[in-house]
Scaffold this active site. Sequence first.
Site, PDB file in Angstrom:
ATOM      1  CB  THR A  12      -0.973  -0.025   1.093  1.00  8.30           C
ATOM      2  OG1 THR A  12      -1.760  -1.044   1.050  1.00  8.30           O
ATOM      3  CG2 THR A  12      -1.946   1.320   1.201  1.00  8.30           C
ATOM      4  CB  SER A  55       2.773  -7.715   1.602  1.00  8.45           C
ATOM      5  OG  SER A  55       1.447  -7.610   2.301  1.00  8.45           O
TER       6      SER A  55
END
Length: 323
Positions: A12, A55
């Site tokens: 992010t 991730s």
Amino acid sequence: MKNILIIHTGGTISMLENKETGKVSTTSEHPLTDLSYYFKSYANVDEVIAFSLPSPHITPEHMLELSKKIDKMSKDYDGIVVTHGTDTLEETAYFLDLTVKTAKPVIITGAMRSTNEIGSDALYNLISSLRVAIDQEASGKGVLVVMNDEIHTAGNVTKTSTSNVATFQSPQYGPIGIITKESIIFHHTILARYSHPAAQISKNVFLLKAYAGMNGQILEALYAGNPDGLVIEGLGQGNLPQNTVTPILKFIADNIPVILVSRCYQGIVQPTYAYEGGGKQLKEKGVILTNGLNGPKARIKLLLALEKTNDQNVIREMFENEK
């Protein structure tokens, strides 16, 4: 001024929000690169992109590649900052903590809100990480996670909320330091550190959460998958439903280590209960109890341990006497 390397891996902190749809996605260039002038008052900063992945796409193989890159490039810098997505950040941090050889500060950070979202924590967390990386007290403490004005150890930190910017916490231990506008303050110390470097990641370790009414069916299915190891998040102090015991013994008989942690986010597993499936009985039958790790981190550690040895007594020693 000190020289710091920022290694970007995605997440992010490297994404932007589409203002029309509200969707958050990757960009062709890292959005914080254009804001690098903020860094100049803290350190001489170089930036590289190791990979650009959300991730959930990060694997232990990526973690190993990142570990090798840090060791190679840290020779030319005073500290390293890694940006990473938050979903698996704690696993990467712990992997690096066990494998990176440098004693220089290695800081890993991320963001819960992308750079152009209202109230974004992206740039602030990155600047905080730079400040920790140049602090002499950050050396020799292993990999540190810096988020939301707090400094956490890789072994204790975990993501506790799906979206709150204060998501990263170290349950029952707390952060080892805090960040103020003026200072970096370490108020805890590291008593011991352990290193388990690996040249490759070649093993397959499953992670399973226990639940009420659990039987041996899922364990039999996992056994058929020929794993190299198994981590179980047990109940309470480390207990399992009685119908799981027989299939677990098949793993142990085949020299497949079975690691037991608790699905509780505080406390450690202990050999207390002697009933069928109780922690005491499981330990006596060969199940390995951990010293406070959660499930994902126990899996990371077992992956690294299995690159060294298949001896369950050696693996037991690593899990019971280390954190």
